[in-house]
Design a protein around this motif. Structure first.
Motif, PDB file in Angstrom:
ATOM      1  N   LEU A  16       0.792  -1.292  -0.142  1.00 33.19           N
ATOM      2  CA  LEU A  16      -0.062  -0.028  -0.004  1.00 33.19           C
ATOM      3  C   LEU A  16       0.845   1.199   0.157  1.00 33.19           C
ATOM      4  O   LEU A  16       0.516   2.154  -0.775  1.00 33.19           O
ATOM      5  CB  LEU A  16      -0.972   0.102   1.017  1.00 33.19           C
ATOM      6  N   ALA A  17       1.973   1.231   0.836  1.00 37.36           N
ATOM      7  CA  ALA A  17       2.823   2.410   0.942  1.00 37.36           C
ATOM      8  C   ALA A  17       3.492   2.616  -0.589  1.00 37.36           C
ATOM      9  O   ALA A  17       3.418   3.826  -0.878  1.00 37.36           O
ATOM     10  CB  ALA A  17       3.916   2.200   1.912  1.00 37.36           C
ATOM     11  N   ALA A  18       4.035   1.600  -1.248  1.00 35.63           N
ATOM     12  CA  ALA A  18       4.565   1.610  -2.339  1.00 35.63           C
ATOM     13  C   ALA A  18       3.526   2.239  -3.621  1.00 35.63           C
ATOM     14  O   ALA A  18       3.775   3.026  -4.248  1.00 35.63           O
ATOM     15  CB  ALA A  18       5.056   0.324  -2.828  1.00 35.63           C
ATOM     16  N   LEU A  19       2.307   1.733  -3.337  1.00 36.40           N
ATOM     17  CA  LEU A  19       1.102   2.289  -4.570  1.00 36.40           C
ATOM     18  C   LEU A  19       0.931   3.566  -4.127  1.00 36.40           C
ATOM     19  O   LEU A  19       0.753   4.438  -5.023  1.00 36.40           O
ATOM     20  CB  LEU A  19      -0.092   1.300  -4.072  1.00 36.40           C
ATOM     21  N   TRP A  20       0.926   4.049  -3.032  1.00 33.68           N
ATOM     22  CA  TRP A  20       0.673   5.624  -2.623  1.00 33.68           C
ATOM     23  C   TRP A  20       1.859   6.405  -3.293  1.00 33.68           C
ATOM     24  O   TRP A  20       1.894   7.336  -3.816  1.00 33.68           O
ATOM     25  CB  TRP A  20       0.507   5.878  -1.221  1.00 33.68           C
ATOM     26  N   ALA A  21       3.020   5.994  -3.093  1.00 31.82           N
ATOM     27  CA  ALA A  21       4.214   6.628  -3.482  1.00 31.82           C
ATOM     28  C   ALA A  21       4.359   6.684  -4.910  1.00 31.82           C
ATOM     29  O   ALA A  21       4.597   7.651  -5.681  1.00 31.82           O
ATOM     30  CB  ALA A  21       5.443   5.725  -2.891  1.00 31.82           C
ATOM     31  N   GLN A  22       3.953   5.559  -5.550  1.00 32.68           N
ATOM     32  CA  GLN A  22       3.780   5.352  -6.935  1.00 32.68           C
ATOM     33  C   GLN A  22       2.730   6.362  -7.694  1.00 32.68           C
ATOM     34  O   GLN A  22       2.899   7.094  -8.623  1.00 32.68           O
ATOM     35  CB  GLN A  22       3.427   4.169  -7.374  1.00 32.68           C
ATOM     36  N   ARG A  25       3.923  10.016  -7.655  1.00 27.73           N
ATOM     37  CA  ARG A  25       5.053  10.285  -8.573  1.00 27.73           C
ATOM     38  C   ARG A  25       4.411  10.437  -9.815  1.00 27.73           C
ATOM     39  O   ARG A  25       4.835  11.480 -10.712  1.00 27.73           O
ATOM     40  CB  ARG A  25       6.063   9.056  -8.608  1.00 27.73           C
ATOM     41  N   ILE A  26       3.282   9.786 -10.185  1.00 25.99           N
ATOM     42  CA  ILE A  26       2.745   9.828 -11.344  1.00 25.99           C
ATOM     43  C   ILE A  26       1.947  10.834 -11.317  1.00 25.99           C
ATOM     44  O   ILE A  26       1.854  11.960 -12.439  1.00 25.99           O
ATOM     45  CB  ILE A  26       1.830   8.524 -11.649  1.00 25.99           C
ATOM     46  N   LEU A  27       1.297  11.498 -10.460  1.00 28.58           N
ATOM     47  CA  LEU A  27       0.432  12.719 -10.371  1.00 28.58           C
ATOM     48  C   LEU A  27       1.606  13.893 -10.491  1.00 28.58           C
ATOM     49  O   LEU A  27       1.182  14.767 -11.260  1.00 28.58           O
ATOM     50  CB  LEU A  27      -0.259  12.880  -9.094  1.00 28.58           C
ATOM     51  N   LEU A  28       2.753  13.856  -9.956  1.00 31.63           N
ATOM     52  CA  LEU A  28       3.594  14.836 -10.077  1.00 31.63           C
ATOM     53  C   LEU A  28       4.115  14.974 -11.609  1.00 31.63           C
ATOM     54  O   LEU A  28       4.277  16.073 -12.501  1.00 31.63           O
ATOM     55  CB  LEU A  28       4.785  14.856  -9.381  1.00 31.63           C
ATOM     56  N   LEU A  29       4.453  13.801 -12.134  1.00 28.61           N
ATOM     57  CA  LEU A  29       4.884  13.639 -13.721  1.00 28.61           C
ATOM     58  C   LEU A  29       3.843  14.058 -14.612  1.00 28.61           C
ATOM     59  O   LEU A  29       3.835  14.929 -15.521  1.00 28.61           O
ATOM     60  CB  LEU A  29       5.151  12.144 -14.188  1.00 28.61           C
ATOM     61  N   THR A  30       2.359  13.805 -14.470  1.00 27.93           N
ATOM     62  CA  THR A  30       1.251  14.168 -15.012  1.00 27.93           C
ATOM     63  C   THR A  30       1.127  15.734 -15.039  1.00 27.93           C
ATOM     64  O   THR A  30       1.027  16.390 -16.120  1.00 27.93           O
ATOM     65  CB  THR A  30      -0.036  13.627 -14.668  1.00 27.93           C
ATOM     66  N   ALA A  31       1.532  16.309 -13.856  1.00 24.30           N
ATOM     67  CA  ALA A  31       1.481  17.908 -13.930  1.00 24.30           C
ATOM     68  C   ALA A  31       2.573  18.573 -14.623  1.00 24.30           C
ATOM     69  O   ALA A  31       2.159  19.437 -15.185  1.00 24.30           O
ATOM     70  CB  ALA A  31       1.298  18.189 -12.315  1.00 24.30           C
ATOM     71  N   ASP A  32       3.775  17.992 -14.512  1.00 25.97           N
ATOM     72  CA  ASP A  32       4.764  18.341 -15.245  1.00 25.97           C
ATOM     73  C   ASP A  32       4.410  18.302 -16.805  1.00 25.97           C
ATOM     74  O   ASP A  32       4.816  19.276 -17.545  1.00 25.97           O
ATOM     75  CB  ASP A  32       6.054  17.660 -14.954  1.00 25.97           C
ATOM     76  N   THR A  77      -4.568   6.756 -17.378  1.00 25.05           N
ATOM     77  CA  THR A  77      -4.934   5.390 -17.166  1.00 25.05           C
ATOM     78  C   THR A  77      -4.296   4.782 -16.036  1.00 25.05           C
ATOM     79  O   THR A  77      -4.734   3.870 -15.318  1.00 25.05           O
ATOM     80  CB  THR A  77      -4.617   4.746 -18.587  1.00 25.05           C
ATOM     81  N   ALA A  78      -2.781   5.061 -16.037  1.00 27.53           N
ATOM     82  CA  ALA A  78      -2.019   4.355 -15.030  1.00 27.53           C
ATOM     83  C   ALA A  78      -2.645   4.851 -13.622  1.00 27.53           C
ATOM     84  O   ALA A  78      -2.571   4.351 -12.540  1.00 27.53           O
ATOM     85  CB  ALA A  78      -0.603   4.878 -15.253  1.00 27.53           C
ATOM     86  N   GLN A  79      -2.969   6.161 -13.547  1.00 31.19           N
ATOM     87  CA  GLN A  79      -3.447   6.848 -12.252  1.00 31.19           C
ATOM     88  C   GLN A  79      -4.512   6.129 -11.732  1.00 31.19           C
ATOM     89  O   GLN A  79      -4.891   5.461 -10.684  1.00 31.19           O
ATOM     90  CB  GLN A  79      -3.850   8.237 -12.347  1.00 31.19           C
ATOM     91  N   ASP A  80      -5.621   5.867 -12.888  1.00 30.00           N
ATOM     92  CA  ASP A  80      -6.637   5.021 -12.471  1.00 30.00           C
ATOM     93  C   ASP A  80      -6.523   3.566 -12.066  1.00 30.00           C
ATOM     94  O   ASP A  80      -7.309   3.162 -11.072  1.00 30.00           O
ATOM     95  CB  ASP A  80      -7.743   4.969 -13.701  1.00 30.00           C
ATOM     96  N   GLN A  81      -5.488   2.973 -12.749  1.00 29.48           N
ATOM     97  CA  GLN A  81      -5.196   1.565 -12.205  1.00 29.48           C
ATOM     98  C   GLN A  81      -4.614   1.442 -10.641  1.00 29.48           C
ATOM     99  O   GLN A  81      -4.725   0.756 -10.036  1.00 29.48           O
ATOM    100  CB  GLN A  81      -4.427   0.802 -13.268  1.00 29.48           C
ATOM    101  N   ILE A  82      -3.674   2.272 -10.579  1.00 25.59           N
ATOM    102  CA  ILE A  82      -2.994   2.475  -9.272  1.00 25.59           C
ATOM    103  C   ILE A  82      -4.136   2.533  -8.285  1.00 25.59           C
ATOM    104  O   ILE A  82      -4.139   2.054  -7.180  1.00 25.59           O
ATOM    105  CB  ILE A  82      -1.857   3.384  -9.271  1.00 25.59           C
ATOM    106  N   TRP A  83      -5.123   3.527  -8.426  1.00 21.88           N
ATOM    107  CA  TRP A  83      -6.153   3.894  -7.488  1.00 21.88           C
ATOM    108  C   TRP A  83      -6.885   2.995  -7.309  1.00 21.88           C
ATOM    109  O   TRP A  83      -7.297   2.303  -6.084  1.00 21.88           O
ATOM    110  CB  TRP A  83      -6.976   5.057  -7.997  1.00 21.88           C
TER     111      TRP A  83
END
Length: 95
Positions: A16-22, A25-32, A77-83
């Protein structure tokens, strides 16, 4: 010892901690990438440009913006899958 993610087995808490961290990271990358797309969109020259080089430049910028949108679609799509994975793991921990 406090378990930060509820009543999970150690492996579940680590996952769970790894998923939250991932996800972070993806949210930050998406914003960039959204910011980069906006900057690229602002490069679009005036419609009054008429030389072939200027038209080619405008077309290439449009192609790049389209490609960047494709990358954003994949990230969403990756964000949705991680969620979904987070919610599934949380549900498993509540059992």
């Amino acid at each position: 010892m406090d378990v930060p993610y509820g009543n999970f087995e150690p492996n579940q808490a680590d996952q769970l901690a790894a998923l939250w961290a991932q996800r972070k990271r993806i949210l930050l990358l998406t914003a960039d990438i959204r910011d980069a797309k906006l900057r690229l969109s602002m490069l679009d020259p005036s419609e009054f440009w008429s030389s072939s080089a200027q038209r080619a430049y405008r077309e290439r910028i449009a192609e790049i913006v389209n490609d960047v949108q494709g990358v954003l679609n994949h990230l969403i799509t990756a964000q949705d899958q991680i969620w979904r994975n987070i919610r599934q793991l949380q549900a498993a921990g509540e059992e």
